[in-house]
Design a protein around this motif. Structure first.
Motif, PDB file in Angstrom:
ATOM      1  N   THR A 112       0.678  -1.324   0.190  1.00 18.52           N
ATOM      2  CA  THR A 112       0.148   0.042   0.017  1.00 18.52           C
ATOM      3  C   THR A 112       0.961   1.206   0.093  1.00 18.52           C
ATOM      4  O   THR A 112       0.559   2.112  -0.647  1.00 18.52           O
ATOM      5  N   ARG A 113       1.821   1.298   0.644  1.00 15.36           N
ATOM      6  CA  ARG A 113       2.757   2.134   0.767  1.00 15.36           C
ATOM      7  C   ARG A 113       3.629   2.495  -0.516  1.00 15.36           C
ATOM      8  O   ARG A 113       3.576   3.764  -0.989  1.00 15.36           O
ATOM      9  N   LEU A 114       3.888   1.504  -1.223  1.00 18.78           N
ATOM     10  CA  LEU A 114       4.665   1.512  -2.514  1.00 18.78           C
ATOM     11  C   LEU A 114       3.685   2.108  -3.426  1.00 18.78           C
ATOM     12  O   LEU A 114       3.990   2.972  -4.454  1.00 18.78           O
ATOM     13  N   GLU A 115       2.308   1.990  -3.700  1.00 16.45           N
ATOM     14  CA  GLU A 115       1.374   2.213  -4.474  1.00 16.45           C
ATOM     15  C   GLU A 115       1.151   3.898  -4.316  1.00 16.45           C
ATOM     16  O   GLU A 115       0.977   4.632  -5.226  1.00 16.45           O
ATOM     17  N   ARG A 116       1.131   4.220  -3.029  1.00 17.02           N
ATOM     18  CA  ARG A 116       0.972   5.661  -2.907  1.00 17.02           C
ATOM     19  C   ARG A 116       2.263   6.381  -3.158  1.00 17.02           C
ATOM     20  O   ARG A 116       2.078   7.598  -3.932  1.00 17.02           O
ATOM     21  N   LEU A 117       3.434   5.612  -2.928  1.00 15.53           N
ATOM     22  CA  LEU A 117       4.837   6.207  -3.537  1.00 15.53           C
ATOM     23  C   LEU A 117       4.757   6.567  -4.922  1.00 15.53           C
ATOM     24  O   LEU A 117       5.091   7.485  -5.706  1.00 15.53           O
ATOM     25  N   ALA A 118       4.239   5.554  -5.743  1.00 17.06           N
ATOM     26  CA  ALA A 118       4.069   5.410  -7.011  1.00 17.06           C
ATOM     27  C   ALA A 118       3.238   6.589  -7.689  1.00 17.06           C
ATOM     28  O   ALA A 118       3.432   7.228  -8.750  1.00 17.06           O
ATOM     29  N   ALA A 119       2.052   6.880  -7.036  1.00 15.74           N
ATOM     30  CA  ALA A 119       1.155   7.890  -7.386  1.00 15.74           C
ATOM     31  C   ALA A 119       1.811   9.288  -7.150  1.00 15.74           C
ATOM     32  O   ALA A 119       1.770  10.222  -8.116  1.00 15.74           O
ATOM     33  N   ALA A 120       2.433   9.517  -6.000  1.00 19.03           N
ATOM     34  CA  ALA A 120       3.338  10.538  -6.052  1.00 19.03           C
ATOM     35  C   ALA A 120       4.533  11.009  -6.902  1.00 19.03           C
ATOM     36  O   ALA A 120       4.705  11.935  -7.550  1.00 19.03           O
ATOM     37  N   ASN A 121       5.150   9.775  -7.405  1.00 16.94           N
ATOM     38  CA  ASN A 121       6.290   9.871  -8.082  1.00 16.94           C
ATOM     39  C   ASN A 121       5.796  10.054  -9.530  1.00 16.94           C
ATOM     40  O   ASN A 121       6.282  10.739 -10.398  1.00 16.94           O
ATOM     41  N   GLN A 122       4.468   9.818 -10.071  1.00 18.91           N
ATOM     42  CA  GLN A 122       3.811  10.015 -11.440  1.00 18.91           C
ATOM     43  C   GLN A 122       3.353  11.481 -11.464  1.00 18.91           C
ATOM     44  O   GLN A 122       4.008  12.063 -12.412  1.00 18.91           O
ATOM     45  N   ALA A 123       2.962  11.984 -10.386  1.00 24.14           N
ATOM     46  CA  ALA A 123       2.766  13.328 -10.594  1.00 24.14           C
ATOM     47  C   ALA A 123       4.230  14.408 -10.557  1.00 24.14           C
ATOM     48  O   ALA A 123       4.116  15.326 -11.285  1.00 24.14           O
ATOM     49  N   PHE A 124       5.201  13.912  -9.955  1.00 20.41           N
ATOM     50  CA  PHE A 124       6.282  14.634  -9.727  1.00 20.41           C
ATOM     51  C   PHE A 124       6.984  14.489 -11.072  1.00 20.41           C
ATOM     52  O   PHE A 124       7.552  15.492 -11.847  1.00 20.41           O
ATOM     53  N   GLU A 125       7.001  13.023 -11.782  1.00 16.95           N
ATOM     54  CA  GLU A 125       7.732  12.900 -13.067  1.00 16.95           C
ATOM     55  C   GLU A 125       7.013  13.606 -14.335  1.00 16.95           C
ATOM     56  O   GLU A 125       7.666  14.302 -15.122  1.00 16.95           O
TER      57      GLU A 125
END
Length: 434
Positions: A211-224
């Motif tokens: 779950t934490r990794l999924e949240r990280l991926a969402a944050a990374n996508q916006a950042f990228e």
């Protein structure tokens, strides 16, 4: 910061600083700009095909940092006043002698080749170490990739889960230079402790971690999407690589305690011996390039007492490594290199020491198609001058690259627009190979 507790409540404004810190903590990566001011990651990462003469798939580079005395180790001069109190002993290879402090290695010399005609242009530690690792002179305007970074960029990973380049011990890391950050080495400070922070903490199960990794991926996508570029993506991939390794059975490669006690005893309990054992485990699991660093060879004072204390661990570790690789059928495809940045003077100082001497020194090669029980080059009776078959540092590195099948004439452009080759203008010593 550690691998098992990823913070996710960070604002996008602080994402770059977070990713930089995480990269450094996780895999030894650096998210800095190159000395030229251009971002890392702008250089193409697709390497050329390996050459057909490739004999080695792996390199284990044993680096004696500080300048190991060649006269007291690999090139003794019995009967010379420069020899001092260290005696020479016979080895299993006809006509080859080593220092009395290397009895275990002497029994493995029928598997190895000595290069007794190395010569460097650099006599200061930082400059000489940099030249040995990169084939280029140290400059303030650019940072060159290490030989391990070149090997992984041009030859690629053998195991996609594990890092392609690992450095064990020491505190002076070779770097990926102007190459993208995925070619930076993974540092292992203590081989006996393996890869630290690689397990989930108490109270965090796999579901919660996912779950934490999924949240990280969402944050990374916006950042990228906001900050597009290969460097940003490289550090997102860093997380993916780290998690993949955490969940892989290959993580066991870093655990030397899995070895039988008899094997661990053969290598020795010290840091260097355990580093050699870890190196064998890593190449067995498909790591391309492993460097094991042993510090403390700058013997300006009490050279003979220092070597009497330090050499037994190196003797046991190297000998066990060669015998172990050979018994497992790994030596023919693993090039083992024992080297240092320069030698020490034939003259013995008033403090029973030897000073820096880049003019003539020695190294050992084994495996990877190298001739067994062979000596290349020579120095005079006092060890002052190379008297035959000289080998420069670029030539030495070109020989390692040649064993791996790396194309020596392949040009890579730095972000500054300057062209570079894996061993600069060095030429391989082809006669070293069987």
């Amino acid at each position: 910061m550690n691998l098992r507790s990823l913070p996710f409540a960070r604002s996008l404004a602080s994402r770059r600083a977070f990713v930089q810190g995480a990269a450094a903590a996780f895999l030894g990566l650096r998210a800095t700009s190159s000395p030229t001011g251009m971002l890392l990651g702008q250089d193409p990462v697709t390497g050329p095909p390996l050459l057909e003469h490739a004999r080695a798939r792996h390199v284990i580079y044993l680096f004696m940092r500080g300048g190991m005395s060649q006269i007291d180790t690999l090139d003794p001069k019995p009967g010379s006043p420069t020899q001092g109190p260290v005696e020479a002993i016979a080895t299993r290879a006809d006509g080859i002698q080593l220092s009395q402090h290397l009895p275990f290695l002497a029994r493995q010399m029928d598997k190895a080749c000595l290069v007794r005609s190395l010569s460097s242009t650099q006599g200061a530690h930082a400059q000489a170490q940099y030249l040995m690792r990169t084939s280029y002179d140290l400059r303030g305007t650019i940072q060159h990739p290490s030989l391990g970074a070149w090997a992984n960029r041009m030859a690629g990973k053998l195991n996609p889960t594990l890092p392609g380049h690992v450095v064990v011990g020491g505190n002076n890391m070779p770097t990926s230079g102007f190459f993208p950050p995925q070619f930076q080495a993974l540092p292992i400070g203590d081989a006996s402790r393996g890869l630290q922070n690689s397990k989930l903490p108490n109270g965090i199960d796999d579901s919660r971690f996912t779950t934490r990794l999924e949240r990280l991926a969402a944050a990374n996508q916006a950042f990228e999407e906001r900050y597009r570029g290969r460097e940003v993506r490289a550090y997102s991939e860093m997380y993916e690589d780290a998690v993949r390794l955490m969940r892989s059975s290959d993580l066991a490669a870093f655990d030397t305690e899995r070895e039988p006690e008899s094997v661990r005893t053969a290598y020795g309990d010290g840091a260097f011996g355990r580093g050699c054992l870890l190196a064998r485990r890593l190449v067995e699991h498909g790591v391309r390039y492993v460097e094991v660093v042993a510090d403390g060879w700058d013997t300006h004072n009490d050279n003979f007492d220092e070597l009497e204390e330090k050499l037994p661990a190196v003797d046991r570790g190297v000998a066990a490594l060669l015998a172990d690789l050979d018994a497992r059928g790994l030596l023919d495809r693993t090039l083992v290199v024992l080297a240092t940045e320069f030698g020490r003077t034939p003259e013995i100082t008033g403090n029973n020491g030897r000073n820096h001497y880049p003019k003539a020194f020695s190294a050992l090669l084994a495996g990877g198609g190298v001739k067994r029980g062979h000596v290349h080059g020579a120095t005079d009776a006092q060890g002052r001058e190379v008297t035959g078959e000289p080998v420069g540092i670029q030539d030495f590195n070109a020989t390692i690259a040649y064993a791996l099948g790396l194309p020596l004439d392949h040009v890579v452009m730095a972000p500054s627009g300057r062209p570079f080759k894996v061993a600069d203008k060095g030429q391989p010593v082809v006669s070293l190979f069987a």
